[in-house]
Scaffold this active site. Sequence first.
Site, mmCIF file in Angstrom:
data_model
loop_
_atom_site.group_PDB
_atom_site.id
_atom_site.type_symbol
_atom_site.label_atom_id
_atom_site.label_comp_id
_atom_site.label_asym_id
_atom_site.label_seq_id
_atom_site.Cartn_x
_atom_site.Cartn_y
_atom_site.Cartn_z
ATOM 1 N N HIS A 163 -5.449 -9.888 7.525
ATOM 2 C CA HIS A 163 -4.549 -10.845 8.155
ATOM 3 C C HIS A 163 -4.835 -10.948 9.647
ATOM 4 O O HIS A 163 -4.035 -10.525 10.484
ATOM 5 C CB HIS A 163 -3.096 -10.441 7.906
ATOM 6 N N SER A 205 0.932 -10.821 8.729
ATOM 7 C CA SER A 205 0.592 -9.405 8.579
ATOM 8 C C SER A 205 1.858 -8.574 8.424
ATOM 9 O O SER A 205 2.671 -8.481 9.345
ATOM 10 C CB SER A 205 -0.209 -8.925 9.800
ATOM 11 N N SER A 262 -5.026 -4.979 11.413
ATOM 12 C CA SER A 262 -6.071 -5.988 11.235
ATOM 13 C C SER A 262 -6.528 -6.607 12.553
ATOM 14 O O SER A 262 -7.217 -7.622 12.549
ATOM 15 C CB SER A 262 -5.566 -7.099 10.302
ATOM 16 N N THR A 321 1.416 -0.807 0.805
ATOM 17 C CA THR A 321 1.057 0.236 1.770
ATOM 18 C C THR A 321 1.454 -0.088 3.204
ATOM 19 O O THR A 321 1.490 0.809 4.047
ATOM 20 C CB THR A 321 -0.460 0.507 1.738
ATOM 21 N N HIS A 329 3.309 -11.095 -1.414
ATOM 22 C CA HIS A 329 2.198 -10.537 -0.634
ATOM 23 C C HIS A 329 1.033 -10.225 -1.570
ATOM 24 O O HIS A 329 1.218 -9.733 -2.685
ATOM 25 C CB HIS A 329 2.654 -9.270 0.088
ATOM 26 N N GLU A 367 -1.147 -7.921 -1.705
ATOM 27 C CA GLU A 367 -1.257 -6.542 -2.186
ATOM 28 C C GLU A 367 -0.251 -6.257 -3.292
ATOM 29 O O GLU A 367 -0.587 -5.613 -4.298
ATOM 30 C CB GLU A 367 -1.057 -5.557 -1.030
#
Length: 405
Positions: free
Chosen positions: A96, A317, A380, A250, A185, A187
């Site tokens: 991100h 992010s 990131s 995470t 998201h 993830e």
Amino acid sequence: MDTQAFKRSLHHSDRYNRRGFESPAKRAQALEKAYQSNLIASIRDNGYLLEHGRLRVKLAEAFGFCWGVERAVAMAYETRRHYPTESIWITNEIIHNPSVNDHLRNMNVRFISAEKGIKDFSSVEEGDVVILPAFGATVHEMKLLHERGCHIIDTTCPWVSKVWHTVEKHKKHEFSSIIHGKVKHEETLATSSFAGTYLVVLDLKEAQYVSDYILGKGNRDDFLRRFSRASSQGFDPDRDLKRLGVANQTTMLKSETEEIGRLFEKTMLRKYGPAELNEHFLAFNTICDATEERQDAMFSLVDEPLDLLVVIGGFNSSNTTHLQEIALAKGIRSFHIDTPERIGEIENTITHKPLGDDLRVESNFLPEGKINVGITSGASTPDRIVEHVIQKLINLSERKLMTEN
């Protein structure tokens, strides 16, 4: 679907690569050339402190690129070097960060388009190279690409893979997975695809709602409406909340993930008693070290005497957003920006994104006189971006000082 069997099969394919193509030394050298900063290195060596005229900048003691992000970005770049003429796709943003993703576009890496959350793989052909980003990809996406005969370059962060193993363990032992994360998201979408029965909770408030239901205080219809898009197909709260394991996206706030884990442990203890607890609750440890380090460093930074704080990272992010939450909870004047260009040197403005709101322009950003500025960045964000932000602050402080004189 037996996701573990599928992963084993995929990992043994000669069209699958999760190690990259270059030596670690060459990979690090290429990344250093692209993103590292001599200024940031010198500030680190000076106790994370820079003093310039009336400006005093204090950096968090852990910020920026984590190991998983460095690995993903380096593998993406070396993939283009290894396949100089082939069609290369990526299933989502590699990380991100807008500057990193723009650099990939400039290398003619194409991003899979999506409409209303549905990705369109129709243009991806047999033999094309497809990069899986640091957040991972869903089982469905990996299966589709594998069956199409694509070369898959898997840059998934090992910490994310660890969460996948956790929810697969839940599934194997017939536990439902409570996933602390943001339901849309990338993830969390990937993690839930490896789970069996699952429920995604955004925060402690939602977790408490689920806990209350387990203890007989909720309404079934209300529950199903509330989690209709945050649960596995056919999820039945009366059947599927009897055996629980906890996992997390995470990048969520570490303290909240831990609190959610403790809440469900206490809930199952209260409902089933200590003798039966292990039959109804699985302990967890899926908190990312890098996320934890950056959040701990942020808690230390906000204890400094700061006039304002700048948090740098992509607006989408998750880990950067949580750093901003820590600053605001402390009552500090804090601004979340994604690029150095958000700071207007001439106008003394900053274009920033308040939590849960649209972009906003703040006038009189840098106050007069001596000023203490705290700076951190998400996992990131390259050091070079942080350097450019600091240089903008220096220029602005000098320009404003000249105006005052």
